[in-house]
Design a protein around this motif. Structure first.
Motif, PDB file in Angstrom:
ATOM      1  N   PHE A   1       1.167  -1.382   0.139  1.00 53.75           N
ATOM      2  CA  PHE A   1      -0.151  -0.265   0.320  1.00 53.75           C
ATOM      3  C   PHE A   1       1.114   1.719  -0.002  1.00 53.75           C
ATOM      4  CE2 PHE A   1      -2.179   3.278   2.978  1.00 53.75           C
ATOM      5  CZ  PHE A   1      -3.062   4.023   1.585  1.00 53.75           C
ATOM      6  N   GLN A   2       1.794   0.952   0.860  1.00 57.23           N
ATOM      7  CA  GLN A   2       2.636   2.040   0.855  1.00 57.23           C
ATOM      8  C   GLN A   2       3.756   2.503  -0.554  1.00 57.23           C
ATOM      9  OE1 GLN A   2       2.475   4.833   3.509  1.00 57.23           O
ATOM     10  NE2 GLN A   2       1.102   3.980   4.295  1.00 57.23           N
ATOM     11  N   THR A   3       4.120   1.221  -0.844  1.00 56.32           N
ATOM     12  CA  THR A   3       4.574   1.784  -2.610  1.00 56.32           C
ATOM     13  C   THR A   3       3.668   2.450  -3.377  1.00 56.32           C
ATOM     14  OG1 THR A   3       6.209  -0.371  -1.901  1.00 56.32           O
ATOM     15  CG2 THR A   3       6.001   0.400  -3.588  1.00 56.32           C
TER      16      THR A   3
ATOM     17  N   ARG B   1      -5.779  -9.447  -0.123  1.00 55.04           N
ATOM     18  CA  ARG B   1      -6.557 -10.350   0.436  1.00 55.04           C
ATOM     19  C   ARG B   1      -6.919  -9.321   1.684  1.00 55.04           C
ATOM     20  NH1 ARG B   1      -1.258 -11.046   0.594  1.00 55.04           N
ATOM     21  NH2 ARG B   1      -0.446 -11.102   2.713  1.00 55.04           N
ATOM     22  N   PRO B   2      -7.856 -10.542   2.620  1.00 54.81           N
ATOM     23  CA  PRO B   2      -7.063  -9.060   4.665  1.00 54.81           C
ATOM     24  C   PRO B   2      -6.726  -9.007   4.802  1.00 54.81           C
ATOM     25  CG  PRO B   2      -9.132 -10.648   3.688  1.00 54.81           C
ATOM     26  CD  PRO B   2      -8.277 -10.960   2.776  1.00 54.81           C
ATOM     27  N   GLY B   3      -5.938  -8.228   5.570  1.00 53.51           N
ATOM     28  CA  GLY B   3      -5.505  -7.634   6.668  1.00 53.51           C
ATOM     29  C   GLY B   3      -4.807  -6.443   6.662  1.00 53.51           C
ATOM     30  N   LEU B   4      -4.892  -5.768   5.645  1.00 56.23           N
ATOM     31  CA  LEU B   4      -5.185  -4.002   6.018  1.00 56.23           C
ATOM     32  C   LEU B   4      -5.505  -3.734   6.845  1.00 56.23           C
ATOM     33  CD1 LEU B   4      -4.149  -2.028   3.045  1.00 56.23           C
ATOM     34  CD2 LEU B   4      -3.074  -2.955   4.449  1.00 56.23           C
ATOM     35  N   PRO B   5      -4.607  -2.514   7.804  1.00 59.65           N
ATOM     36  CA  PRO B   5      -6.287  -2.233   8.722  1.00 59.65           C
ATOM     37  C   PRO B   5      -6.971  -1.026   7.590  1.00 59.65           C
ATOM     38  CG  PRO B   5      -4.133  -1.464   9.547  1.00 59.65           C
ATOM     39  CD  PRO B   5      -3.605  -2.254   8.047  1.00 59.65           C
ATOM     40  N   PRO B   6      -8.330  -0.776   8.384  1.00 59.25           N
ATOM     41  CA  PRO B   6      -9.317  -0.415   7.634  1.00 59.25           C
ATOM     42  C   PRO B   6      -9.151   0.975   6.880  1.00 59.25           C
ATOM     43  CG  PRO B   6     -10.349  -1.835  10.174  1.00 59.25           C
ATOM     44  CD  PRO B   6      -8.907  -1.238   9.679  1.00 59.25           C
TER      45      PRO B   6
ATOM     46  N   LYS C   1      -9.329   1.297   3.134  1.00 57.28           N
ATOM     47  CA  LYS C   1      -9.633   2.709   2.463  1.00 57.28           C
ATOM     48  C   LYS C   1      -9.045   3.414   1.558  1.00 57.28           C
ATOM     49  CE  LYS C   1     -11.548   4.796   4.966  1.00 57.28           C
ATOM     50  NZ  LYS C   1     -12.474   6.336   6.704  1.00 57.28           N
ATOM     51  N   GLY C   2      -8.221   3.757   1.769  1.00 61.98           N
ATOM     52  CA  GLY C   2      -6.901   4.439   1.277  1.00 61.98           C
ATOM     53  C   GLY C   2      -6.740   3.353  -0.181  1.00 61.98           C
TER      54      GLY C   2
END
Length: 168
Positions: free
Chosen positions: A44-46, A69-74, A78-79
């Motif tokens: 995500f940050q990349t 896949r699931p795992g990122l904080p909400p 969303k971002g």
């Protein structure tokens, strides 16, 4: 190999991006992503780092990893959904944009940003009625403008009835 931990390196790269050193941040994040290819947060940050530099096409695979896949904080999820959906739209990949942004709205129905970008993508796919209806619902529920709040109920009612007329 760095002596810093994954978390320290990630935090350092994010701090660089926040400080406006976007190219350096991207370069550090690309190295991290290569080292940790399944790490959703790094992906995500990349993606975000690429996006801030106008490198939308390069951001896509990182966004796809982040939302795959699931795992990122909400808030990050969303971002990432908004980022991927808006990036697809920027690249002219309108159907993928709509699909991604619909998923984002389904997961985060109260997020005005997701609904706004979905309306833009719907416009691009020719779904004008739904695009305008989406924006009218958003306007009716979020505006503080007196000219809107005075007619909030009517705007929300007509948002789903744009083509209807009544005998008068």
């Amino acid at each position: 190999m760095s002596t810093l931990t994954r978390d320290e390196r990630l935090a350092g790269a994010v701090a660089l991006r926040t400080a406006g050193e976007k190219e350096r941040a991207k370069d550090q994040l690309v190295v991290l992503a290569a080292e940790f290819p399944d790490d959703l947060e790094i992906a995500f940050q990349t993606a975000w780092a690429h996006d801030t530099l106008g490198l939308e096409a390069a951001a896509v695979p990182f966004y796809e990893t982040a939302v795959g896949r699931p795992g990122l904080p909400p808030d990050d999820r969303k971002g990432a959904l908004l980022g991927l959906g808006s990036t697809y739209r920027t690249l002219g990949r309108y159907a993928e944009s709509v699909k991604t942004l619909r998923q984002g709205v389904a997961e985060f129905p109260d997020d005005g940003g997701l609904r706004t970008f979905l309306a833009m993508a719907l416009y691009n796919t020719g779904e004008h009625r739904e695009a305008v209806g989406t924006l009218l619902h958003l306007l009716a529920t979020t505006s503080g403008d007196a000219g809107v709040t005075d007619y909030r109920e009517a705007i929300a009612f007509y948002a789903d009835r744009l083509d209807e007329t009544w005998p008068g």
